[in-house]
Design a protein around this motif. Structure first.
Motif, PDB file in Angstrom:
ATOM      1  N   LEU A 149       0.813  -1.223   0.000  1.00 38.29           N
ATOM      2  CA  LEU A 149       0.000   0.000   0.000  1.00 38.29           C
ATOM      3  C   LEU A 149       0.852   1.281   0.000  1.00 38.29           C
ATOM      4  CD1 LEU A 149      -2.788  -1.058   2.526  1.00 38.29           C
ATOM      5  CD2 LEU A 149      -2.917  -0.978   0.030  1.00 38.29           C
ATOM      6  N   LYS A 150       2.162   1.118   0.083  1.00 38.68           N
ATOM      7  CA  LYS A 150       3.105   2.253   0.089  1.00 38.68           C
ATOM      8  C   LYS A 150       2.871   3.151   1.312  1.00 38.68           C
ATOM      9  CE  LYS A 150       4.748   0.918  -3.850  1.00 38.68           C
ATOM     10  NZ  LYS A 150       5.133  -0.456  -3.669  1.00 38.68           N
ATOM     11  N   ILE A 151       2.679   2.496   2.450  1.00 41.81           N
ATOM     12  CA  ILE A 151       2.593   3.211   3.725  1.00 41.81           C
ATOM     13  C   ILE A 151       3.459   2.464   4.733  1.00 41.81           C
ATOM     14  CG2 ILE A 151       0.321   4.227   3.293  1.00 41.81           C
ATOM     15  CD1 ILE A 151      -0.976   2.059   4.914  1.00 41.81           C
ATOM     16  N   THR A 152       3.799   3.106   5.815  1.00 44.05           N
ATOM     17  CA  THR A 152       4.654   2.464   6.810  1.00 44.05           C
ATOM     18  C   THR A 152       3.848   1.463   7.640  1.00 44.05           C
ATOM     19  OG1 THR A 152       4.228   4.102   8.532  1.00 44.05           O
ATOM     20  CG2 THR A 152       6.062   4.563   6.999  1.00 44.05           C
ATOM     21  N   PRO A 153       4.524   0.484   8.222  1.00 43.08           N
ATOM     22  CA  PRO A 153       3.822  -0.454   9.108  1.00 43.08           C
ATOM     23  C   PRO A 153       3.157   0.258  10.293  1.00 43.08           C
ATOM     24  CG  PRO A 153       5.953  -1.352   8.493  1.00 43.08           C
ATOM     25  CD  PRO A 153       5.909   0.068   7.987  1.00 43.08           C
ATOM     26  N   GLU A 154       3.778   1.320  10.783  1.00 48.50           N
ATOM     27  CA  GLU A 154       3.199   2.078  11.895  1.00 48.50           C
ATOM     28  C   GLU A 154       1.891   2.742  11.467  1.00 48.50           C
ATOM     29  OE1 GLU A 154       7.385   1.325  12.332  1.00 48.50           O
ATOM     30  OE2 GLU A 154       6.412   2.539  10.788  1.00 48.50           O
ATOM     31  N   THR A 155       1.876   3.297  10.267  1.00 49.40           N
ATOM     32  CA  THR A 155       0.659   3.955   9.766  1.00 49.40           C
ATOM     33  C   THR A 155      -0.464   2.948   9.576  1.00 49.40           C
ATOM     34  OG1 THR A 155       1.924   5.720   8.704  1.00 49.40           O
ATOM     35  CG2 THR A 155      -0.307   5.348   7.881  1.00 49.40           C
ATOM     36  N   ILE A 156      -0.146   1.812   9.005  1.00 50.05           N
ATOM     37  CA  ILE A 156      -1.214   0.822   8.788  1.00 50.05           C
ATOM     38  C   ILE A 156      -1.761   0.324  10.128  1.00 50.05           C
ATOM     39  CG2 ILE A 156       0.144  -1.314   8.599  1.00 50.05           C
ATOM     40  CD1 ILE A 156      -1.649  -2.060   6.197  1.00 50.05           C
ATOM     41  N   SER A 157      -0.896   0.210  11.125  1.00 42.30           N
ATOM     42  CA  SER A 157      -1.366  -0.195  12.458  1.00 42.30           C
ATOM     43  C   SER A 157      -2.303   0.849  13.048  1.00 42.30           C
ATOM     44  CB  SER A 157      -0.182  -0.428  13.392  1.00 42.30           C
ATOM     45  OG  SER A 157       0.549  -1.556  12.981  1.00 42.30           O
ATOM     46  N   ARG A 158      -1.942   2.137  12.890  1.00 44.65           N
ATOM     47  CA  ARG A 158      -2.817   3.213  13.381  1.00 44.65           C
ATOM     48  C   ARG A 158      -4.148   3.216  12.648  1.00 44.65           C
ATOM     49  NH1 ARG A 158       1.798   6.404  13.294  1.00 44.65           N
ATOM     50  NH2 ARG A 158       1.149   7.358  11.360  1.00 44.65           N
TER      51      ARG A 158
END
Length: 189
Positions: free
Chosen positions: A168-177
């Protein structure tokens, strides 16, 4: 039996299904086995019967970037290389091991020569373009995650969150949030 995968792209009569059965190759793949290596020309399309596959590249820092994720019952190909018959810019790898059906470009040409119904195989190429919608529309991380929830929820069951985030071209932290906010029913971005 394996000709049932043709139902995903159109209607074929019994004779055409028999032709397809003769051309398709059943292939067992091990975990981490490469189906198409970067730099090689894509000479086949695959139907993923069992297991998970993914397409990836390595950036300048040698970090793996996920280009696409393929759960069971999906057609898989390197779109650019297959169409242009130029070297692939990414690698297709088995994530979990499994079983694929392989159909060579020569077999596709043969099948089309036998029956114009096989022109419906072009739909395989069209499905490979669906990922572009994620990035051409400048979607927010929340919209990207909801897109996966709505259109490809099986990805969340078959791949780790880190791979989905890269896809998705996002960070793992962002997807967790984003996941947490969605689970709590709050809006985001």
């Amino acid at each position: 039996m394996y000709s049932d995968v043709l139902n995903t792209i159109g209607f074929f009569n019994d004779w055409e299904r028999l032709l397809f059965e003769k051309e398709i190759k059943l292939r067992y793949v091990n975990k981490n086995e490469i189906l198409l290596q970067k730099g090689n020309i894509a000479a086949s399309v695959f139907f993923n019967l069992k297991g998970s596959l993914y397409q990836h590249i390595k950036n300048e820092e040698k970090v793996e970037i996920i280009i696409d994720l393929h759960p069971e019952n999906e057609w898989v190909l390197n779109h650019g290389s297959f169409l242009t018959q130029q070297p692939a810019n990414s690698t297709i790898t088995s994530y979990s091991g499994g079983i694929v059906l392989e159909l060579s470009i020569q077999s596709i040409h043969y099948l089309i020569g036998q029956s114009l119904s096989f022109l419906q195989l072009n739909k395989i190429i069209n499905t490979a373009v669906s990922r572009i919608a994620l990035f051409d529309n400048a979607l927010t991380p929340r919209e990207k995650y909801i897109y996966v929830l709505d259109t490809r929820p099986q990805l969340l069951q078959e791949f780790p969150l880190k791979m989905i985030a890269s896809y998705l071209k996002i960070t793992p932290e962002t997807i967790s949030r984003v996941r947490e906010i969605i689970l709590r029913g709050k809006s985001f971005y």
